[in-house]
Scaffold this motif. Structure first.
Motif, mmCIF file in Angstrom:
data_model
loop_
_atom_site.group_PDB
_atom_site.id
_atom_site.type_symbol
_atom_site.label_atom_id
_atom_site.label_comp_id
_atom_site.label_asym_id
_atom_site.label_seq_id
_atom_site.Cartn_x
_atom_site.Cartn_y
_atom_site.Cartn_z
ATOM 1 N N THR A 179 0.853 -1.194 0.000
ATOM 2 C CA THR A 179 0.000 0.000 0.000
ATOM 3 C C THR A 179 0.884 1.238 0.000
ATOM 4 O OG1 THR A 179 -1.752 -1.130 1.232
ATOM 5 C CG2 THR A 179 -1.801 1.273 1.222
ATOM 6 N N ILE A 180 0.647 2.106 -0.975
ATOM 7 C CA ILE A 180 1.445 3.326 -1.129
ATOM 8 C C ILE A 180 0.535 4.538 -1.003
ATOM 9 C CG2 ILE A 180 2.947 4.663 -2.645
ATOM 10 C CD1 ILE A 180 3.757 2.090 -4.025
ATOM 11 N N SER A 181 0.889 5.453 -0.117
ATOM 12 C CA SER A 181 0.243 6.765 -0.090
ATOM 13 C C SER A 181 0.988 7.648 -1.074
ATOM 14 C CB SER A 181 0.302 7.370 1.309
ATOM 15 O OG SER A 181 -0.041 8.744 1.257
ATOM 16 N N SER A 182 0.295 8.079 -2.114
ATOM 17 C CA SER A 182 0.965 8.793 -3.193
ATOM 18 C C SER A 182 0.453 10.220 -3.319
ATOM 19 C CB SER A 182 0.752 8.059 -4.519
ATOM 20 O OG SER A 182 1.268 8.831 -5.585
ATOM 21 N N SER A 183 1.371 11.148 -3.494
ATOM 22 C CA SER A 183 1.005 12.528 -3.797
ATOM 23 C C SER A 183 1.046 12.772 -5.303
ATOM 24 C CB SER A 183 1.980 13.490 -3.108
ATOM 25 O OG SER A 183 3.289 13.308 -3.618
ATOM 26 N N TYR A 184 1.220 11.698 -6.051
ATOM 27 C CA TYR A 184 1.266 11.795 -7.517
ATOM 28 C C TYR A 184 0.337 10.741 -8.110
ATOM 29 C CZ TYR A 184 3.771 13.707 -11.572
ATOM 30 O OH TYR A 184 4.121 14.386 -12.713
ATOM 31 N N TYR A 198 -0.660 3.953 -12.429
ATOM 32 C CA TYR A 198 -0.576 3.302 -13.736
ATOM 33 C C TYR A 198 0.782 2.674 -13.983
ATOM 34 C CZ TYR A 198 -4.914 5.697 -14.923
ATOM 35 O OH TYR A 198 -6.213 6.138 -14.945
ATOM 36 N N ILE A 199 1.782 3.122 -13.228
ATOM 37 C CA ILE A 199 3.156 2.689 -13.478
ATOM 38 C C ILE A 199 3.627 1.665 -12.453
ATOM 39 C CG2 ILE A 199 5.544 3.499 -13.672
ATOM 40 C CD1 ILE A 199 4.363 6.234 -14.510
ATOM 41 N N VAL A 200 3.258 1.873 -11.189
ATOM 42 C CA VAL A 200 3.698 0.984 -10.111
ATOM 43 C C VAL A 200 2.528 0.105 -9.686
ATOM 44 C CG1 VAL A 200 4.654 0.849 -7.790
ATOM 45 C CG2 VAL A 200 5.374 2.696 -9.337
ATOM 46 N N ASP A 201 2.707 -1.204 -9.827
ATOM 47 C CA ASP A 201 1.646 -2.162 -9.491
ATOM 48 C C ASP A 201 1.581 -2.326 -7.976
ATOM 49 O OD1 ASP A 201 -0.274 -4.101 -9.477
ATOM 50 O OD2 ASP A 201 1.002 -5.703 -10.258
ATOM 51 N N ALA A 202 0.622 -1.652 -7.348
ATOM 52 C CA ALA A 202 0.469 -1.694 -5.892
ATOM 53 C C ALA A 202 -0.923 -1.195 -5.540
ATOM 54 C CB ALA A 202 1.540 -0.836 -5.214
ATOM 55 N N VAL A 203 -1.242 -1.183 -4.265
ATOM 56 C CA VAL A 203 -2.481 -0.594 -3.769
ATOM 57 C C VAL A 203 -2.191 0.858 -3.417
ATOM 58 C CG1 VAL A 203 -4.284 -0.694 -2.014
ATOM 59 C CG2 VAL A 203 -3.241 -2.814 -2.858
ATOM 60 N N HIS A 204 -2.901 1.804 -4.040
ATOM 61 C CA HIS A 204 -2.563 3.212 -3.885
ATOM 62 C C HIS A 204 -3.638 3.982 -3.127
ATOM 63 C CE1 HIS A 204 0.949 3.321 -6.641
ATOM 64 N NE2 HIS A 204 0.334 2.287 -7.188
ATOM 65 N N ILE A 205 -3.201 4.827 -2.203
ATOM 66 C CA ILE A 205 -4.055 5.836 -1.589
ATOM 67 C C ILE A 205 -3.635 7.175 -2.183
ATOM 68 C CG2 ILE A 205 -4.728 6.998 0.546
ATOM 69 C CD1 ILE A 205 -3.979 4.466 2.066
ATOM 70 N N ASP A 206 -4.562 7.850 -2.843
ATOM 71 C CA ASP A 206 -4.256 9.135 -3.464
ATOM 72 C C ASP A 206 -4.334 10.225 -2.397
ATOM 73 O OD1 ASP A 206 -4.050 11.433 -4.917
ATOM 74 O OD2 ASP A 206 -5.387 10.803 -6.515
ATOM 75 N N ALA A 207 -3.196 10.726 -1.951
ATOM 76 C CA ALA A 207 -3.149 11.685 -0.848
ATOM 77 C C ALA A 207 -3.822 13.004 -1.193
ATOM 78 C CB ALA A 207 -1.701 11.937 -0.440
ATOM 79 N N LEU A 208 -4.006 13.276 -2.486
ATOM 80 C CA LEU A 208 -4.667 14.508 -2.904
ATOM 81 C C LEU A 208 -6.106 14.270 -3.341
ATOM 82 C CD1 LEU A 208 -1.661 16.100 -4.805
ATOM 83 C CD2 LEU A 208 -2.479 16.611 -2.508
#
Length: 267
Positions: free
Chosen positions: A163-168, A174-184
């Motif tokens: 799980t990645i918290s991403s600011s991007y 679309y590039i990194v295969d993971a579970v994403h939390i969109d911080a924005l």
């Protein structure tokens, strides 16, 4: 699909970028619209001439285009437009380009009646002038420097279950295969609905980093300068100016302080 995925009929990006923006978004929106007009000053001049021409002629099609464009200007000014550091060149005005182009061409035909090839040459010149205006007035922006290396590093340490918290979040999932939390909040309904804007930040500054950290992501990807940390720089240089609210909320979280460490080997 929107109702099933987000429990709302409006796009999630509306709640993330527009809802709750207040007077700060109006100021940003006026700057955005004004920047487009400055970059397209020659086009705007013919737009005004065309608007007068269709109004005098009571041309229904021309008036429809004019009303549509005027309504879009009002909405864009109130919504805040786009953050130019991320999305330069005023992409939002492409959505209503047929409307403002038709009115501008009406203005051009009014100035140059009965000169068909002259009108064609003038239209080409107008398009080139508009492109030149965009290049001259554009304040820069686009992807962060070194994105490709950064994405490759994240992909090397992540797995599909990470799980990645991403600011991007616009590109990273679309590039990194993971579970994403969109911080924005663009892809995360909770932040879009319950987050708050940075009063001094850009249009897409709605965040709720306390909630994000409580989800216990494996990786928190953000705007903190790792190089500044390694140098032992002061707080202002480390935090920077672009995402201060997001970073300060994260750093103030007790869970973040207890459970997270900075990765010294990241790009």
């Amino acid at each position: 699909h929107r109702w099933v995925a987000y429990d709302a009929l409006a796009p999630n990006t509306y709640y993330a970028k527009v809802a709750g923006g207040g007077i700060g978004h109006v100021r940003l929106g006026l700057l955005y619209v004004g920047g487009w007009m400055l970059a397209h000053a020659v086009v705007v001049a013919f737009l005004v001439i065309g608007a007068v021409a269709v109004s005098r002629a009571r041309d229904r099609r021309g008036l429809t285009c004019l009303v549509l464009f005027a309504a879009f200007i009002v909405y864009m000014a109130s919504a805040g437009g786009d953050p130019p550091t991320a999305f330069p060149a005023w992409r939002q005005f492409v959505h209503v380009a047929p409307a403002w182009v038709l009115v501008a061409m009406t203005g051009l035909a009014t100035v140059m009646p009965d000169r068909r090839w002259g009108q064609v040459g003038a239209a080409v010149t107008l398009a080139l002038a508009a492109n030149l205006g965009v290049l001259l007035a554009n304040r820069g922006g686009g992807p962060r420097p070194g994105n490709a290396v950064y994405y490759a590093w994240l992909a090397s340490v992540a797995r599909p279950s990470t799980t990645i918290s991403s600011s991007y979040g616009g590109a990273l999932p679309y590039i990194v295969d993971a579970v994403h939390i969109d911080a924005l909040g663009l892809n995360t309904p909770h932040i879009a609905r319950h987050g708050t804007f940075d009063p001094e930040g850009p249009q897409d500054s709605k965040t709720d980093m306390r909630w994000v950290i409580e989800q216990r992501p494996d990786i928190v990807e953000g705007y903190l300068s790792g190089l500044a940390l390694l140098r032992g720089a002061g707080p202002d240089e480390i935090v920077g100016v672009r995402r201060r609210k997001m970073i300060l909320e994260m750093a103030a979280s007790p869970r973040f302080q207890r459970e997270y460490v900075f990765v010294r080997t990241a790009p």
